[in-house]
Enzyme design. Sequence first.
Site, mmCIF file in Angstrom:
data_model
loop_
_atom_site.group_PDB
_atom_site.id
_atom_site.type_symbol
_atom_site.label_atom_id
_atom_site.label_comp_id
_atom_site.label_asym_id
_atom_site.label_seq_id
_atom_site.Cartn_x
_atom_site.Cartn_y
_atom_site.Cartn_z
ATOM 1 N N LYS A 157 -0.224 5.306 14.747
ATOM 2 C CA LYS A 157 1.201 4.470 14.343
ATOM 3 C C LYS A 157 1.446 4.421 13.058
ATOM 4 O O LYS A 157 0.966 3.598 12.251
ATOM 5 C CB LYS A 157 1.298 4.090 15.757
ATOM 6 N N GLU A 175 -7.610 -4.500 8.576
ATOM 7 C CA GLU A 175 -7.909 -4.688 7.233
ATOM 8 C C GLU A 175 -6.811 -5.230 6.485
ATOM 9 O O GLU A 175 -5.077 -4.827 7.057
ATOM 10 C CB GLU A 175 -8.004 -3.321 6.738
ATOM 11 N N CYS A 218 -3.669 -4.126 -1.266
ATOM 12 C CA CYS A 218 -4.106 -5.390 -0.551
ATOM 13 C C CYS A 218 -5.181 -5.051 -1.501
ATOM 14 O O CYS A 218 -5.730 -6.652 -1.466
ATOM 15 C CB CYS A 218 -4.265 -4.678 0.989
ATOM 16 N N GLU A 221 0.060 -13.334 -1.466
ATOM 17 C CA GLU A 221 -0.426 -12.600 -1.604
ATOM 18 C C GLU A 221 1.641 -11.780 -1.907
ATOM 19 O O GLU A 221 2.458 -11.533 -0.857
ATOM 20 C CB GLU A 221 -0.683 -11.583 0.155
HETATM 21 P P1 NAD Z 1 2.877 -4.902 9.065
HETATM 22 O O1 NAD Z 1 1.473 -5.876 9.446
HETATM 23 O O2 NAD Z 1 3.885 -5.115 8.321
HETATM 24 O O3 NAD Z 1 2.676 -3.667 9.677
HETATM 25 C C1 NAD Z 1 1.904 -2.677 9.710
HETATM 26 C C2 NAD Z 1 1.058 -1.750 10.315
HETATM 27 O O4 NAD Z 1 1.909 -2.734 11.792
HETATM 28 C C3 NAD Z 1 3.140 -0.829 10.741
HETATM 29 O O5 NAD Z 1 2.485 -0.040 11.227
HETATM 30 C C4 NAD Z 1 3.999 -1.713 11.777
HETATM 31 O O6 NAD Z 1 4.718 -0.847 12.814
HETATM 32 C C5 NAD Z 1 2.588 -2.038 12.563
HETATM 33 N N1 NAD Z 1 2.721 -3.635 13.436
HETATM 34 C C6 NAD Z 1 3.831 -4.607 13.341
HETATM 35 N N2 NAD Z 1 3.542 -5.740 14.570
HETATM 36 C C7 NAD Z 1 2.698 -5.076 14.806
HETATM 37 C C8 NAD Z 1 2.189 -5.853 16.197
HETATM 38 N N3 NAD Z 1 3.080 -6.853 16.943
HETATM 39 N N4 NAD Z 1 1.704 -5.062 17.283
HETATM 40 C C9 NAD Z 1 1.215 -3.771 16.780
HETATM 41 N N5 NAD Z 1 1.341 -3.355 15.859
HETATM 42 C C10 NAD Z 1 1.780 -3.952 14.482
HETATM 43 O O7 NAD Z 1 2.233 -4.484 7.089
HETATM 44 P P2 NAD Z 1 3.352 -3.762 6.767
HETATM 45 O O8 NAD Z 1 4.204 -4.605 5.350
HETATM 46 O O9 NAD Z 1 2.796 -2.184 6.837
HETATM 47 O O10 NAD Z 1 1.203 -4.046 5.036
HETATM 48 C C11 NAD Z 1 1.657 -4.395 4.425
HETATM 49 C C12 NAD Z 1 0.325 -5.616 4.569
HETATM 50 O O11 NAD Z 1 -0.981 -4.712 4.519
HETATM 51 C C13 NAD Z 1 0.045 -6.689 3.464
HETATM 52 O O12 NAD Z 1 0.159 -7.818 3.753
HETATM 53 C C14 NAD Z 1 -1.272 -5.493 2.715
HETATM 54 O O13 NAD Z 1 -2.087 -6.262 2.684
HETATM 55 C C15 NAD Z 1 -1.678 -4.899 3.671
HETATM 56 N N6 NAD Z 1 -2.999 -3.929 3.844
HETATM 57 C C16 NAD Z 1 -4.109 -4.342 3.486
HETATM 58 C C17 NAD Z 1 -5.205 -3.385 3.685
HETATM 59 C C18 NAD Z 1 -6.997 -3.002 4.219
HETATM 60 O O14 NAD Z 1 -7.096 -2.040 3.528
HETATM 61 N N7 NAD Z 1 -7.464 -4.708 4.141
HETATM 62 C C19 NAD Z 1 -4.149 -1.999 3.069
HETATM 63 C C20 NAD Z 1 -3.511 -1.654 3.186
HETATM 64 C C21 NAD Z 1 -2.311 -2.277 3.187
#
Ligand code: NAD
Length: 452
Positions: free
Chosen positions: A155, A230, A264, A356
Amino acid sequence: MSSYTVINPATTEAVTDVHLASVEETDAAVEAAHAAFVGGWRDLAPGERATLLRRFASVVDAHVEELAEIEVRNAGHTWGNARWEAGNVRDCLNYYSAAPERLFGRQIPVPGGVDVTFREPLGVVGVIVPWNFPMPIAGWGFAPALAAGNTVVLKPAELTPLTAIRLGELALEAGLPEHVLTVIPGKGSVVGERFVTHPLVRKIVFTGSTAVGKRIMAGCADQVKRVTLELGGKSSNIVFADADIDAAAASAPYAVFDNAGQDCCARSRILVQRSAYDEFLSKLEPAVTGMRVLDPTDESSEMGPLISAQQLGTVRGYLDEADVAFEGSTPGGPGFWVPPSVVTTEDPQARIWREEVFGPVVAVMPFDDEAEAVALANDTEYGLSGSIFTRDLGRGLRVARAVESGNLSVNSHSAVRYWTPFGGYKQSGLGRELGPDATSAFTEEKNVFIAH
Ligand code: NAD
């Protein structure tokens, strides 16, 4: 039928509409992925699986420009980044294409017979991807999962589904059987949650915010589902007075402002030893103001816009309450632009120091000695990355060992390589991706005793 209009963040113009899958469509895709697992992919000769992954890599290679162009438009990534990202998917597929023929078990000495172990694939793996690096993060999940013999449902984030959709098409073009890699655009609360609750999805690979990650971990507990998380970060770039200050100041912007700070691993805190603090800031300023923040369709752009109006509002909220020492420029216009911004603070409780921001904002703080630098760097709930600049190699290693983070670099602004393990300490995540052992996370180790 619900759909989402994808927006170009550099212009705010609509790019295209994408259908968002329902729970019923997600169930159908998961069941088809399960059928593809038991009906073929799991039992394919390892060499054949390897050949198909290499073919997938070469088809991606032939489409690097096209994939990059999609990401420039959909995510506002610079051309340089977008080409690197598409190439990273290719490289990851090539790297893990060696794994199917090397999923070794063990022979363990036991009385009364022999004991052997097997690395068995899990089944359907659900990969949930954030919007900040749509291509690499998808590849870091699906390449080792497929190599280990699993099928994958993936997804993408609502905001950035286009490259993932194209990668799903390229997998079929390369000859991967249908339903081995299925891309399902949709909402997190619909498709993502269904991955967590569907009993045929045997593992979740989630990359995203810590808040959603915690919810996913709790959901997975219900079925004792395997999960890799992650999550977020608040990482430090520690600059000692004995460092090459010119080099440290020149690289610092790229350690935090890459992808407009929506990274991240962004080193969004800079800790500078007090005796070098003024010199460092005076050299950081031209490095920041000299960054080429341009529309990402300009090949020379080094930084593009933020992903959305919402992200713009969040980042401006942080800047409104901070002391901006200096900032770079933006091209202006209708996109979601924030200049690369440098904030100074001596308050380790300040929101900008603790949270963050996920935008082009860095907070700089002085420290007096090594112990204080390590304590300040570790004073966070996160632990994803970090850098140490020093000419003293012993200190570089000592501080790298002392900082509670998964990925550290000494005299460099990045530690992410597909050859090496990647993941976080504390609330930055659970488990490791990439590196030579990544396929282990997509298998169960089965032990079989044979009496003689
Ligand atoms: P997010 O948590 O809002 O969304 C991430 C994904 O999860 C999206 O595809 C979203 O649709 C899905 N999602 C949202 N709610 C969900 C639920 N209840 N159940 C299952 N899936 C759900 O994050 P974002 O805003 O897309 O990304 C930014 C964040 O990601 C930042 O905090 C960043 O640090 C983190 N990030 C971490 C890494 C890493 O490798 N550690 C890499 C990239 C980004």
